[in-house]
Design a protein around this motif. Sequence first.
Motif, PDB file in Angstrom:
ATOM      1  N   VAL A 140     -11.382   2.615   0.531  1.00 44.96           N
ATOM      2  CA  VAL A 140     -10.955   3.733   1.258  1.00 44.96           C
ATOM      3  C   VAL A 140      -9.594   4.118   1.265  1.00 44.96           C
ATOM      4  O   VAL A 140      -8.496   3.577   0.925  1.00 44.96           O
ATOM      5  N   ARG A 141      -9.355   5.677   1.701  1.00 41.77           N
ATOM      6  CA  ARG A 141      -7.865   6.059   1.485  1.00 41.77           C
ATOM      7  C   ARG A 141      -7.425   5.737   2.986  1.00 41.77           C
ATOM      8  O   ARG A 141      -7.631   6.455   4.011  1.00 41.77           O
ATOM      9  N   SER A 142      -6.294   4.921   3.099  1.00 42.65           N
ATOM     10  CA  SER A 142      -5.689   4.561   4.426  1.00 42.65           C
ATOM     11  C   SER A 142      -4.829   5.858   5.043  1.00 42.65           C
ATOM     12  O   SER A 142      -4.692   5.744   6.157  1.00 42.65           O
ATOM     13  N   CYS A 143      -4.730   6.727   4.100  1.00 46.18           N
ATOM     14  CA  CYS A 143      -3.802   7.974   4.707  1.00 46.18           C
ATOM     15  C   CYS A 143      -4.672   8.672   5.510  1.00 46.18           C
ATOM     16  O   CYS A 143      -4.194   9.649   6.258  1.00 46.18           O
ATOM     17  N   ARG A 144      -6.226   8.491   5.270  1.00 44.22           N
ATOM     18  CA  ARG A 144      -6.987   9.481   5.942  1.00 44.22           C
ATOM     19  C   ARG A 144      -7.866   8.687   7.269  1.00 44.22           C
ATOM     20  O   ARG A 144      -8.935   9.061   7.759  1.00 44.22           O
TER      21      ARG A 144
ATOM     22  N   THR B  25       0.846  -1.235  -0.012  1.00 43.49           N
ATOM     23  CA  THR B  25       0.057  -0.187   0.070  1.00 43.49           C
ATOM     24  C   THR B  25       0.779   1.087   0.027  1.00 43.49           C
ATOM     25  O   THR B  25       1.705   1.448   0.772  1.00 43.49           O
ATOM     26  N   LYS B  26       0.568   2.212  -0.784  1.00 45.96           N
ATOM     27  CA  LYS B  26       1.671   3.477  -1.314  1.00 45.96           C
ATOM     28  C   LYS B  26       1.152   4.544  -0.654  1.00 45.96           C
ATOM     29  O   LYS B  26      -0.048   4.868  -0.576  1.00 45.96           O
ATOM     30  N   PHE B  27       2.135   5.462  -0.434  1.00 40.56           N
ATOM     31  CA  PHE B  27       1.972   6.813  -0.083  1.00 40.56           C
ATOM     32  C   PHE B  27       2.322   7.659  -1.268  1.00 40.56           C
ATOM     33  O   PHE B  27       3.370   7.683  -1.908  1.00 40.56           O
ATOM     34  N   GLY B  28       1.171   8.579  -1.496  1.00 40.44           N
ATOM     35  CA  GLY B  28       1.197   9.434  -2.596  1.00 40.44           C
ATOM     36  C   GLY B  28       1.201  10.997  -2.329  1.00 40.44           C
ATOM     37  O   GLY B  28       2.136  11.888  -2.372  1.00 40.44           O
ATOM     38  N   CYS B  29       0.105  11.057  -1.183  1.00 36.27           N
ATOM     39  CA  CYS B  29      -0.100  12.396  -1.059  1.00 36.27           C
ATOM     40  C   CYS B  29      -0.419  12.776   0.498  1.00 36.27           C
ATOM     41  O   CYS B  29      -0.164  13.908   1.116  1.00 36.27           O
ATOM     42  N   GLY B  30      -0.962  11.693   1.254  1.00 33.69           N
ATOM     43  CA  GLY B  30      -1.274  11.863   2.663  1.00 33.69           C
ATOM     44  C   GLY B  30      -2.633  12.884   2.733  1.00 33.69           C
ATOM     45  O   GLY B  30      -2.919  13.013   4.145  1.00 33.69           O
ATOM     46  N   ALA B  31      -3.460  12.992   1.763  1.00 30.05           N
ATOM     47  CA  ALA B  31      -4.396  13.817   2.100  1.00 30.05           C
ATOM     48  C   ALA B  31      -5.744  13.541   1.331  1.00 30.05           C
ATOM     49  O   ALA B  31      -6.705  14.341   0.880  1.00 30.05           O
ATOM     50  N   GLY B  32      -5.725  12.339   0.916  1.00 37.85           N
ATOM     51  CA  GLY B  32      -6.962  11.664   0.326  1.00 37.85           C
ATOM     52  C   GLY B  32      -7.180  12.191  -1.235  1.00 37.85           C
ATOM     53  O   GLY B  32      -8.167  12.182  -1.714  1.00 37.85           O
ATOM     54  N   LEU B  33      -5.906  12.643  -1.772  1.00 32.10           N
ATOM     55  CA  LEU B  33      -6.101  13.181  -3.169  1.00 32.10           C
ATOM     56  C   LEU B  33      -5.723  12.210  -4.440  1.00 32.10           C
ATOM     57  O   LEU B  33      -5.874  12.565  -5.549  1.00 32.10           O
ATOM     58  N   CYS B  34      -4.991  11.006  -3.986  1.00 32.23           N
ATOM     59  CA  CYS B  34      -4.388  10.644  -5.017  1.00 32.23           C
ATOM     60  C   CYS B  34      -4.784   8.923  -5.099  1.00 32.23           C
ATOM     61  O   CYS B  34      -4.629   8.298  -6.076  1.00 32.23           O
ATOM     62  N   GLY B  35      -5.200   8.294  -4.039  1.00 30.58           N
ATOM     63  CA  GLY B  35      -5.603   7.038  -3.791  1.00 30.58           C
ATOM     64  C   GLY B  35      -4.559   5.813  -4.035  1.00 30.58           C
ATOM     65  O   GLY B  35      -4.995   4.725  -4.075  1.00 30.58           O
ATOM     66  N   ALA B  36      -3.277   6.206  -3.873  1.00 33.44           N
ATOM     67  CA  ALA B  36      -2.205   5.322  -3.894  1.00 33.44           C
ATOM     68  C   ALA B  36      -2.494   4.326  -2.731  1.00 33.44           C
ATOM     69  O   ALA B  36      -1.784   3.110  -2.711  1.00 33.44           O
ATOM     70  N   CYS B  37      -3.053   5.030  -1.765  1.00 34.42           N
ATOM     71  CA  CYS B  37      -3.107   4.174  -0.557  1.00 34.42           C
ATOM     72  C   CYS B  37      -4.438   3.352  -0.305  1.00 34.42           C
ATOM     73  O   CYS B  37      -4.565   2.809   0.957  1.00 34.42           O
ATOM     74  N   THR B  38      -5.070   3.085  -1.334  1.00 29.78           N
ATOM     75  CA  THR B  38      -6.305   2.471  -1.245  1.00 29.78           C
ATOM     76  C   THR B  38      -6.431   1.234  -0.745  1.00 29.78           C
ATOM     77  O   THR B  38      -5.462   0.288  -1.221  1.00 29.78           O
TER      78      THR B  38
HETATM   79  S1  FES Z   1      -1.784   8.659  -0.060  1.00 32.86           S
HETATM   80 FE1  FES Z   1      -2.861   9.886  -1.795  1.00 32.86          FE
HETATM   81  S2  FES Z   1      -4.999   9.436  -1.062  1.00 32.86           S
HETATM   82 FE2  FES Z   1      -3.888   8.515   0.575  1.00 32.86          FE
END
Ligand code: FES
Lengths: 153, 712
Positions: A55-59, A34-47
């Motif tokens: 869900v966005r696991s960074c949020r 599971t990847k980190f892209g933005c930390g703000a729910g904006l990119c979906g890398a952490c789905t």
């Molecule tokens: S890291 Fe981009 S939506 Fe979670």
Amino acid sequence: MTTLTINGKTLEVHAAPDTPLLWVLRDHLGMSGTKFGCGAGLCGACTVHLEGTPVRSCRIPLAAAQGARITTIEGIAADRVGAAVQAAWDRIDVPQCGYCQSGQVMAATALLARNPKPTDADIDAALVGNICRCGTYARIRAAIHGAAKSLEA
Amino acid sequence: MNAIVKASRRDFLKGSAALGGGLIVGFYLPPSGIAADLKPVAANAWVRISPDNQVTLVCHRNEMGQDVYTSLALLVAEELNVDVNKVAIEQAPVDPVYINSLLGAQITGGSTSIRDAWVKLREAGATARVLLTSAAAQRWSVPPAECVAANGYVSHAGGRRASYGELAGAAAQLPAPQNVALKKPAEFTLIGKQRHRLDSAVKARGQAQYGLDVSMPGMVYASLEQCPVPGGKVAAVDGARAKALPGVLAVVDIGEGVAVVADHYWTAKTAREALVITWDYGPGSTLDTVQIRATLREGAHRDGAIVRQAGDAAAALKSAARTVSAEYHSQLLAHATLEPMNCLALVSERGCDIWTSTQFPQGAQGVAAARSGAPAAQTRIWPQFIGGGFGRRLDVDFIGQAAAIAAAVPGKPVKLIWTREDDTRHDFYRPASFHTLAGGLDAQGKLVAFDYKMVSSSITNRMFPGVVKNDLDPFMTEGSANLAYEVPNAMQRVVIQEYGLRSGYWRSVSHALNAFAIESFFDELAHAAGRDAIAFRLELLGKLPRQQAVLERAAAESGWGKPLPAGTALGVAMMESYETHQALVARVSKSGKRLRLERLVYVVDPGVAVHPDQIVAQIQSGAVTGLINTLRSKITVRDGRIEQSNFDDFPLLRITQMPRIDVIVMQGGDKPGGIGEVGVPLTAPAVANAVFALTGKRVRSLPLADAGVEFV
Ligand code: FES
Ligand code: FES
């Protein structure tokens, strides 16, 4: 101590309750798919899936994930739909750098689980939150249609 | 770029002969496996064959999506006669043998990987095949000519057969053959025919290991607060509050910022907010976007350096029946790789070890040694899969930072992770540029004079200063120095004008800047001449049949000149870049107040297509990068600070905005041209030209949204 159910296994985690699920998975549990892209729910890398919903696991703070059924890219192959999506991704050569693809696969699997025959518009609506900086969108669409077809049998 | 060091042919051949029980690590280097023995893989060539007949390509270029893993493996497998799908890939360490002959350093960039490897790696495969065949012939006491190497086995008519793996040890003892013969294109069974990526499966399963994913026992994490004004420094820091937080191990001042080192990333990141830092912002603290534009415009008053000259452009412009002139401008951009900058560093009595995603392992080694204090000879780089490069990972700033932080906590592996906000605000930005153009038409509407000046920042002056000679930066003249059009009177100049913000190579570099100005302007010229935009271009391409061919094909495929549905228009652009010819036709339509990008038709001729399906993928990918440059993304500066921070204010293209993209690949040459960046530069001029055709509005500044041209 928080108890999590991830990919069918029950795990204990020592982490501050506000730690995002993303970092619990990556740093505390060593699940780096599971990847980190933005930390703000904006990119979906952490789905990931929480009770089957993407869900966005960074949020999601650790405290909010307690007790829920969590599925990550590491466990999705155990699901019939997830396995078909990954096979289609491989067959059609979707990934380029590949960094977004865990999130794309998780989003695509959730879509096909509730909509076995999505249209292009359905795909767009379900995956609009998943950025692919490399621009693999055409193949993502093709692979979702391909996976849908392979699941018909 | 001039070669700094050239890999000698002798070293290369010696390296190729280093067969035998090689270390096989599959798709990535698991650091846990390396931790036991930190000695770098002592390979200085490309082919390894283990006793169990596993063939490994030691891949000397870094995989960032552009498909070097499979494309380079194809070159080796074709000549070695093995199944490419069974080749394992190991990432090469830093070694002079891996220097890119086209760039002079161990760099993955400039769309050079295949061009540089085209002969080298086929020779590596062929050399290994000849050695294996010789070893078999010796073992069986038969003439080598009677032995056949195919599918991983050498066999003899008499029925004897041995696997490459069984023969590898003996083959490694033989002298390397000279002048091995390579296959003729007609004999290729893999090149141009393969259709699968070797790394698709691991990437679909989340198993590919990027820099961010590397983990080591005892690893700690760092989050770094950098001066909000790029180039500024720490004046003073009070780290007491951060240091007192649970899990925090150290607060480290590294000059350009202050790092919090903690037991977990989230601890480090949240503790970072408790730092109290006084900054010395330096001279950049008053910079803003308006000033940058004014500085570039000012630079246009200077002569700069001549890029290309023919006839007498000034006189021809004066005597022309009609002249057209215009000014163009391109914006600053961030790279926005999806994997933010990160690096794992370990400084110990063994030196410095670095695990990271980088396009420039050699530069990584230099900066890691310098900032960790370890000797370069004891500084080892372990390159990982790259989660997006686009040129950002040619810079090694984050690697130096990780080394500096790790030096403060010796013996502990430290993983530095930038936030997305850090990544957006501390990039090396795609330069802004300003262009002046003038053209002269004769009474028949033929172009007789062209005057061009490009003004921008020189990235090369910062990174490889020796390469810039007499104010001529070869990475600023791309698309101008090699302009496809033959104009009898031409004066093309370039002016290096710094504007106070650091700049970096961004996929396709100045091709995108020059192509937007030139290809939009040639549309203006065609319009002024009352000519069809493709016919006008074709007649200026007398000496370039391959360029003519792609343009004609793009016209045919896109329905150019045929009636279009109401509210629809086409725009064209073309160029040669990286030794690949291409043309692009964009189709746009009205969608209420907004426009819709319906279709892009690319025709590319790279000469030879090594992995055709991945050429299609790369062109589509380039198109998406090009659309980021075209539609609405921009970096702006205020009080020396970057105003954007994340994907909400620096938007990337989403699936809903993806047009249909058709890619036609032609093969009009005898060696491959570059591909990785080719899709980028033409989207802006082709789309802008289509917008003009549809709306009558000529947009001369990017992004188009700034001129009120909004796409759905
Ligand atoms: S890291 Fe981009 S939506 Fe979670
Ligand atoms: S494949 Fe690189 S971001 Fe999607």
